[in-house]
Motif scaffolding. Sequence first.
Motif, mmCIF file in Angstrom:
data_model
loop_
_atom_site.group_PDB
_atom_site.id
_atom_site.type_symbol
_atom_site.label_atom_id
_atom_site.label_comp_id
_atom_site.label_asym_id
_atom_site.label_seq_id
_atom_site.Cartn_x
_atom_site.Cartn_y
_atom_site.Cartn_z
ATOM 1 N N LEU A 119 -3.457 -57.119 135.193
ATOM 2 C CA LEU A 119 -3.777 -57.944 136.352
ATOM 3 C C LEU A 119 -4.267 -59.327 135.934
ATOM 4 N N LEU A 120 -4.823 -59.415 134.714
ATOM 5 C CA LEU A 120 -5.283 -60.719 134.245
ATOM 6 C C LEU A 120 -4.120 -61.670 133.976
ATOM 7 N N ILE A 121 -2.956 -61.123 133.720
ATOM 8 C CA ILE A 121 -1.796 -61.970 133.439
ATOM 9 C C ILE A 121 -1.187 -62.502 134.732
ATOM 10 N N GLN A 122 -1.418 -61.785 135.834
ATOM 11 C CA GLN A 122 -0.805 -62.164 137.106
ATOM 12 C C GLN A 122 -1.116 -63.594 137.541
ATOM 13 N N PRO A 123 -2.372 -64.074 137.461
ATOM 14 C CA PRO A 123 -2.612 -65.480 137.843
ATOM 15 C C PRO A 123 -1.857 -66.483 136.979
ATOM 16 N N ALA A 126 1.725 -66.426 138.159
ATOM 17 C CA ALA A 126 1.810 -67.082 139.469
ATOM 18 C C ALA A 126 1.695 -68.591 139.337
ATOM 19 N N ALA A 127 0.780 -69.056 138.472
ATOM 20 C CA ALA A 127 0.610 -70.501 138.290
ATOM 21 C C ALA A 127 1.856 -71.131 137.672
ATOM 22 N N MET A 128 2.452 -70.458 136.682
ATOM 23 C CA MET A 128 3.657 -70.989 136.056
ATOM 24 C C MET A 128 4.810 -71.052 137.058
ATOM 25 N N PHE A 129 4.940 -70.016 137.890
ATOM 26 C CA PHE A 129 6.019 -70.020 138.878
ATOM 27 C C PHE A 129 5.818 -71.129 139.910
ATOM 28 N N LYS A 130 4.562 -71.323 140.341
ATOM 29 C CA LYS A 130 4.283 -72.387 141.312
ATOM 30 C C LYS A 130 4.535 -73.764 140.699
ATOM 31 N N LEU A 131 4.229 -73.916 139.411
ATOM 32 C CA LEU A 131 4.501 -75.182 138.743
ATOM 33 C C LEU A 131 6.000 -75.449 138.685
ATOM 34 N N PHE A 132 6.782 -74.430 138.344
ATOM 35 C CA PHE A 132 8.237 -74.577 138.332
ATOM 36 C C PHE A 132 8.763 -74.889 139.729
ATOM 37 N N LEU A 133 8.214 -74.199 140.728
ATOM 38 C CA LEU A 133 8.640 -74.432 142.107
ATOM 39 C C LEU A 133 8.315 -75.849 142.554
ATOM 40 N N PHE A 134 7.143 -76.346 142.161
ATOM 41 C CA PHE A 134 6.759 -77.710 142.525
ATOM 42 C C PHE A 134 7.721 -78.730 141.912
ATOM 43 N N GLY A 185 8.926 -77.082 154.759
ATOM 44 C CA GLY A 185 9.579 -75.954 154.094
ATOM 45 C C GLY A 185 8.950 -75.638 152.752
ATOM 46 N N TYR A 186 8.606 -76.686 151.988
ATOM 47 C CA TYR A 186 7.949 -76.459 150.701
ATOM 48 C C TYR A 186 6.599 -75.775 150.905
ATOM 49 N N ALA A 187 5.825 -76.236 151.895
ATOM 50 C CA ALA A 187 4.530 -75.608 152.178
ATOM 51 C C ALA A 187 4.714 -74.145 152.571
ATOM 52 N N TRP A 188 5.745 -73.857 153.357
ATOM 53 C CA TRP A 188 6.021 -72.479 153.762
ATOM 54 C C TRP A 188 6.377 -71.613 152.559
ATOM 55 N N ILE A 189 7.212 -72.128 151.664
ATOM 56 C CA ILE A 189 7.584 -71.375 150.453
ATOM 57 C C ILE A 189 6.363 -71.134 149.572
ATOM 58 N N LEU A 190 5.499 -72.154 149.455
ATOM 59 C CA LEU A 190 4.294 -72.010 148.637
ATOM 60 C C LEU A 190 3.369 -70.944 149.213
ATOM 61 N N GLU A 191 3.198 -70.923 150.530
ATOM 62 C CA GLU A 191 2.362 -69.903 151.150
ATOM 63 C C GLU A 191 2.980 -68.513 151.006
ATOM 64 N N THR A 192 4.310 -68.446 151.025
ATOM 65 C CA THR A 192 4.968 -67.162 150.787
ATOM 66 C C THR A 192 4.683 -66.655 149.380
ATOM 67 N N CYS A 193 4.711 -67.562 148.407
ATOM 68 C CA CYS A 193 4.376 -67.190 147.022
ATOM 69 C C CYS A 193 2.931 -66.702 146.924
ATOM 70 N N ASN A 194 2.022 -67.387 147.624
ATOM 71 C CA ASN A 194 0.625 -66.946 147.620
ATOM 72 C C ASN A 194 0.484 -65.551 148.234
ATOM 73 N N ALA A 195 1.194 -65.320 149.322
ATOM 74 C CA ALA A 195 1.133 -64.013 149.970
ATOM 75 C C ALA A 195 1.675 -62.912 149.055
ATOM 76 N N VAL A 196 2.785 -63.191 148.371
ATOM 77 C CA VAL A 196 3.347 -62.210 147.439
ATOM 78 C C VAL A 196 2.384 -61.943 146.285
ATOM 79 N N SER A 197 1.744 -63.012 145.805
ATOM 80 C CA SER A 197 0.781 -62.856 144.715
ATOM 81 C C SER A 197 -0.398 -61.986 145.141
ATOM 82 N N HIS A 198 -0.916 -62.221 146.341
ATOM 83 C CA HIS A 198 -2.017 -61.394 146.835
ATOM 84 C C HIS A 198 -1.577 -59.949 147.081
ATOM 85 N N PHE A 199 -0.346 -59.789 147.531
ATOM 86 C CA PHE A 199 0.167 -58.429 147.752
ATOM 87 C C PHE A 199 0.275 -57.662 146.428
ATOM 88 N N VAL A 200 0.710 -58.349 145.386
ATOM 89 C CA VAL A 200 0.835 -57.689 144.078
ATOM 90 C C VAL A 200 -0.522 -57.185 143.605
#
Length: 204
Positions: A119-123, A126-134, A185-200
């Motif tokens: 679980l420590l690796i998950q953040p 998530a941060a690397m994926f959000k950086l790539f997405l940005f 749309g970008y904000a919506w995708i980012l919030e979707t990523c946050n939701a998936v991260s919290h779900f994991v």
Amino acid sequence: LIGVAIGAVVLSFFLLLIVRFCARVMFWTSFAFTILVLLILAVTLLSLANNTSETQADSALFKEYAPDVAYKLAVSLSALCLILAATLGIAAGCLHGSVESACKTVEAACECIFHMPTLLIQPIVAAMFKLFLFGFCLCGLLMLVSCGEVRSKSVTLHGHMIGGMGRSLEYTPEVEAYMVFYIIGYAWILETCNAVSHFVVSYA
């Protein structure tokens, strides 16, 4: 960067290990230390105001302000520190049960993490994926911004018109609407990523 990431993970495990077994001790120690620091500050300021240690002449407070103003400031700050220390002490007594429940919750969470240390690796993931997405979405936004029509600015000097002194982009209402839609749309995708991260984390 890899070394920093590894060091951060190791330190995170170390911190979780301490919190797992010493959550109550850490909280109450930090609480008591804060109250002690406030009391020391109050006594020091009061001593400075009354010149008990004969260091008033070297104090920056008394050098900056007039003696009577500096005295009032020192006494006021000392009283403020005493009030804060008393408030923290009363809060510690009144909220003792809530603090104990919070400490038990933190200890239980740390125990869960130690049963699944990945679980420590998950953040990090998530941060690397959000950086790539940005970066990906930023490239698309820049391409959309470049769809504007370039307008040149000209100036008249001694009766001669000189063009090309400046450039600006002008957009049609449709392109402006596209840019707004893209950002939403970008904000919506980012919030979707946050939701998936919290779900994991919660599902784990």
